[in-house]
Design a protein around this motif. Structure first.
Motif, PDB file in Angstrom:
ATOM      1  N   GLU A  52      55.975   0.463-101.356  1.00 20.26           N
ATOM      2  CA  GLU A  52      55.137   0.656-100.181  1.00 20.26           C
ATOM      3  C   GLU A  52      55.887   1.409 -99.075  1.00 20.26           C
ATOM      4  O   GLU A  52      55.330   2.291 -98.424  1.00 20.26           O
ATOM      5  N   LYS A  53      57.176   1.079 -98.870  1.00 19.78           N
ATOM      6  CA  LYS A  53      57.951   1.824 -97.866  1.00 19.78           C
ATOM      7  C   LYS A  53      58.101   3.278 -98.295  1.00 19.78           C
ATOM      8  O   LYS A  53      57.984   4.191 -97.467  1.00 19.78           O
ATOM      9  N   ALA A  54      58.375   3.487 -99.576  1.00 14.38           N
ATOM     10  CA  ALA A  54      58.507   4.858-100.073  1.00 14.38           C
ATOM     11  C   ALA A  54      57.201   5.616 -99.901  1.00 14.38           C
ATOM     12  O   ALA A  54      57.178   6.754 -99.423  1.00 14.38           O
ATOM     13  N   ARG A  55      56.086   4.984-100.277  1.00 14.09           N
ATOM     14  CA  ARG A  55      54.788   5.647-100.174  1.00 14.09           C
ATOM     15  C   ARG A  55      54.462   6.009 -98.731  1.00 14.09           C
ATOM     16  O   ARG A  55      53.953   7.101 -98.442  1.00 14.09           O
ATOM     17  N   SER A  56      54.758   5.094 -97.802  1.00 12.15           N
ATOM     18  CA  SER A  56      54.440   5.363 -96.393  1.00 12.15           C
ATOM     19  C   SER A  56      55.248   6.544 -95.858  1.00 12.15           C
ATOM     20  O   SER A  56      54.744   7.332 -95.047  1.00 12.15           O
ATOM     21  N   ILE A  57      56.495   6.679 -96.321  1.00 14.07           N
ATOM     22  CA  ILE A  57      57.325   7.820 -95.910  1.00 14.07           C
ATOM     23  C   ILE A  57      56.745   9.117 -96.463  1.00 14.07           C
ATOM     24  O   ILE A  57      56.556  10.098 -95.735  1.00 14.07           O
ATOM     25  N   TYR A  58      56.448   9.146 -97.763  1.00 11.83           N
ATOM     26  CA  TYR A  58      55.888  10.365 -98.357  1.00 11.83           C
ATOM     27  C   TYR A  58      54.557  10.727 -97.706  1.00 11.83           C
ATOM     28  O   TYR A  58      54.297  11.910 -97.419  1.00 11.83           O
ATOM     29  N   SER A  59      53.713   9.730 -97.443  1.00 13.15           N
ATOM     30  CA  SER A  59      52.393   9.997 -96.871  1.00 13.15           C
ATOM     31  C   SER A  59      52.513  10.566 -95.462  1.00 13.15           C
ATOM     32  O   SER A  59      51.781  11.493 -95.089  1.00 13.15           O
ATOM     33  N   ARG A  60      53.447  10.029 -94.688  1.00 16.68           N
ATOM     34  CA  ARG A  60      53.644  10.548 -93.328  1.00 16.68           C
ATOM     35  C   ARG A  60      54.140  11.988 -93.378  1.00 16.68           C
ATOM     36  O   ARG A  60      53.702  12.841 -92.596  1.00 16.68           O
ATOM     37  N   LEU A  61      55.052  12.274 -94.289  1.00 14.68           N
ATOM     38  CA  LEU A  61      55.562  13.637 -94.412  1.00 14.68           C
ATOM     39  C   LEU A  61      54.455  14.603 -94.843  1.00 14.68           C
ATOM     40  O   LEU A  61      54.408  15.754 -94.392  1.00 14.68           O
ATOM     41  N   ILE A  62      53.543  14.134 -95.699  1.00 16.71           N
ATOM     42  CA  ILE A  62      52.413  14.970 -96.111  1.00 16.71           C
ATOM     43  C   ILE A  62      51.511  15.263 -94.922  1.00 16.71           C
ATOM     44  O   ILE A  62      51.033  16.394 -94.747  1.00 16.71           O
ATOM     45  N   VAL A  63      51.284  14.272 -94.083  1.00 17.61           N
ATOM     46  CA  VAL A  63      50.481  14.483 -92.872  1.00 17.61           C
ATOM     47  C   VAL A  63      51.146  15.521 -91.968  1.00 17.61           C
ATOM     48  O   VAL A  63      50.489  16.397 -91.400  1.00 17.61           O
ATOM     49  N   MET A  64      52.473  15.430 -91.857  1.00 17.67           N
ATOM     50  CA  MET A  64      53.208  16.336 -90.975  1.00 17.67           C
ATOM     51  C   MET A  64      53.296  17.749 -91.536  1.00 17.67           C
ATOM     52  O   MET A  64      53.281  18.727 -90.786  1.00 17.67           O
ATOM     53  N   ASP A  65      53.404  17.865 -92.866  1.00 17.47           N
ATOM     54  CA  ASP A  65      53.563  19.181 -93.484  1.00 17.47           C
ATOM     55  C   ASP A  65      52.771  19.227 -94.791  1.00 17.47           C
ATOM     56  O   ASP A  65      53.338  19.134 -95.881  1.00 17.47           O
ATOM     57  N   PRO A  66      51.451  19.400 -94.695  1.00 23.19           N
ATOM     58  CA  PRO A  66      50.616  19.341 -95.900  1.00 23.19           C
ATOM     59  C   PRO A  66      50.784  20.547 -96.814  1.00 23.19           C
ATOM     60  O   PRO A  66      50.238  20.542 -97.925  1.00 23.19           O
ATOM     61  N   ALA A  67      51.546  21.552 -96.399  1.00 21.64           N
ATOM     62  CA  ALA A  67      51.721  22.752 -97.222  1.00 21.64           C
ATOM     63  C   ALA A  67      52.961  22.686 -98.107  1.00 21.64           C
ATOM     64  O   ALA A  67      53.217  23.617 -98.875  1.00 21.64           O
ATOM     65  N   PHE A  68      53.742  21.590 -98.013  1.00 18.52           N
ATOM     66  CA  PHE A  68      54.954  21.494 -98.821  1.00 18.52           C
ATOM     67  C   PHE A  68      54.673  20.696-100.083  1.00 18.52           C
ATOM     68  O   PHE A  68      54.316  19.515-100.030  1.00 18.52           O
ATOM     69  N   TYR A  69      54.857  21.340-101.217  1.00 17.81           N
ATOM     70  CA  TYR A  69      54.488  20.730-102.494  1.00 17.81           C
ATOM     71  C   TYR A  69      55.325  19.501-102.845  1.00 17.81           C
ATOM     72  O   TYR A  69      54.855  18.569-103.516  1.00 17.81           O
ATOM     73  N   GLY A  70      56.606  19.484-102.406  1.00 23.90           N
ATOM     74  CA  GLY A  70      57.528  18.444-102.854  1.00 23.90           C
ATOM     75  C   GLY A  70      57.108  17.044-102.465  1.00 23.90           C
ATOM     76  O   GLY A  70      57.371  16.079-103.207  1.00 23.90           O
ATOM     77  N   TYR A  71      56.459  16.891-101.309  1.00 23.52           N
ATOM     78  CA  TYR A  71      56.047  15.556-100.869  1.00 23.52           C
ATOM     79  C   TYR A  71      54.947  15.006-101.779  1.00 23.52           C
ATOM     80  O   TYR A  71      54.958  13.828-102.146  1.00 23.52           O
ATOM     81  N   TYR A  72      53.978  15.866-102.137  1.00 25.50           N
ATOM     82  CA  TYR A  72      52.928  15.429-103.058  1.00 25.50           C
ATOM     83  C   TYR A  72      53.526  15.071-104.418  1.00 25.50           C
ATOM     84  O   TYR A  72      53.148  14.072-105.038  1.00 25.50           O
ATOM     85  N   ALA A  73      54.450  15.917-104.895  1.00 26.97           N
ATOM     86  CA  ALA A  73      55.031  15.696-106.222  1.00 26.97           C
ATOM     87  C   ALA A  73      55.762  14.362-106.288  1.00 26.97           C
ATOM     88  O   ALA A  73      55.611  13.602-107.259  1.00 26.97           O
TER      89      ALA A  73
END
Length: 392
Positions: A280-301
């Motif tokens: 859950e902590k990992a997911r929340s970090i990745y999700s926040r980064l996706i919100v901040m930079d939705p054009a970077f593929y690595g966060y989704y991956a």
């Protein structure tokens, strides 16, 4: 630090206090050798006694302590249970644990004008990525004054960019003889060891860089946490990140003005939590980064890999498909999709994913074999045999 003894979860070590900061319910204590954060609870019986002992090390101007203590720490909570000043004999025995701020004796005076001119030329060449030429020029400055750290440091950077890591370390090691407290030199050596896959020596030098650095350079923490993730040592990675946050005091945790290093740092911390199973902590970090930079593929991956690890198949599929829409070159994720569809017993889509991947990567023997096993599951024995034959 030096471990003296351990009883139950409490471990006693010799260390020095670099700083501390008082919060409403706790006092955060930063230990300096093998840097880490520990805590004094205000409701502890000896809280007042211990705070008096460390009072002079309250955080101010990155003051570096010169006194050692025996400190008992509950390793399960990082709570400080005891603090004792060392005896005179103990101080002498463990003085090697103190930060070494000595500078080498000043060299005989030389005319620096010509050497400085060579250095500036070499620096310009370095900035132009002409590393061989930069080395040739900086050697002229070193010939005039071999006791100038900046000359050897520039040469070390040049060797590093040329992937001549041992020679880079030779320059940095020589410079450390002149200043054992130069965090940048330890960082150079740590990065070199990392690129040579010598993680033990990389960690040793990253620890020294963090012990001596005083400007909270995000880059150092980023590189060290990346190294710890690859080892892996996720627990230490999280400790280093918390130390970075403590030293930053006031910086927004997810963003600063140091380029991409801060976002990458928290991204690696997310991977540390993922390695520890704190999804859950990992997911929340990745999700926040996706919100901040939705054009970077690595966060989704990476979030997709987390969902796959958890068995949340549909969420993983969505993230992997989003990744491929952003960057179609990340074809390895087609194999992740194939694995997921296999788990879902959707062999048609799994086969489509494998075939698409192998059309783009026809020499990947491992994935040929994996596709062969899928064909066996579908009882397509002839095609499976052909795939196995091609994989050898």
């Amino acid at each position: 630090s030096f471990i003296v003894s351990g009883q139950g979860t409490v471990q006693k070590e010799i260390n020095y206090v670099r700083s501390f900061r008082t919060n409403p319910d706790t006092t955060i204590v930063e230990l300096g050798n093998t840097p880490k954060l520990c805590f004094l609870l205000k409701n502890a019986a000896d809280y007042n006694k211990y705070t008096i002992l460390i009072k002079k090390y309250e955080q101010r101007d990155n003051y570096i302590s010169r006194e050692l203590f025996e400190i008992g720490i509950d390793k399960s909570t990082n709570q400080i249970k005891s603090i004792r000043p060392l005896t005179q004999n103990e101080e002498e025995q463990y003085k090697y644990l103190l930060p070494d701020l000595r500078l080498a004796a000043a060299a005989v005076a030389v005319d620096e004008h010509e050497a400085t001119s060579y250095y500036n030329q070499a620096l310009d060449l370095f900035n132009e990525k002409k590393y061989e030429e930069s080395i040739r020029i900086i050697n002229k400055a070193i010939a005039i004054n071999t006791n100038n750290i900046d000359y050897h440091k520039l040469k070390a950077y040049c060797f590093g960019h040329l992937k001549r890591y041992r020679e880079s370390n030779d320059e940095a090691s020589f410079s450390l003889e002149m200043d054992l407290s130069d965090a940048e030199l330890y960082e150079i050596m740590a990065n070199n060891y990392y690129f040579m896959s010598d993680y033990a020596n990389a960690c040793k030098n990253y620890e020294k860089a963090i012990e001596y650095e005083q400007s909270n350079e995000t880059r150092i923490y980023h590189n060290y946490v990346r190294c710890l993730i690859e080892m892996p040592n996720p627990q230490r990675a999280i400790e280093i990140y918390k130390l970075y946050q403590y030293r930053a005091e006031g910086l927004v945790p997810y963003m600063d003005d140091t380029g991409d290093f801060s976002d990458d740092l928290i991204f690696y911390v997310g991977q540390a939590y993922q390695q520890l199973g704190d999804f859950e902590k990992a997911r929340s970090i990745y999700s926040r980064l996706i919100v901040m930079d939705p054009a970077f593929y690595g966060y989704y991956a990476q979030r997709g890999r987390l969902y796959q690890q958890k068995g949340d198949w549909m969420e993983a599929i969505r993230d992997f498909e989003s990744t491929l829409q952003i960057d179609s070159t990340q074809t390895i994720l087609l194999t992740n999709l194939a694995q997921i569809y296999t788990e879902l017993q959707d062999f048609r889509k799994a086969g489509e994913a494998y075939r698409k991947y192998l059309n783009l990567n026809p020499d990947d023997a491992v994935q040929m074999s994996n596709y062969g096993y899928l064909l066996l599951e579908e009882k397509q024995y002839k095609d499976a045999q052909q795939m196995f034959d091609k994989s050898f």
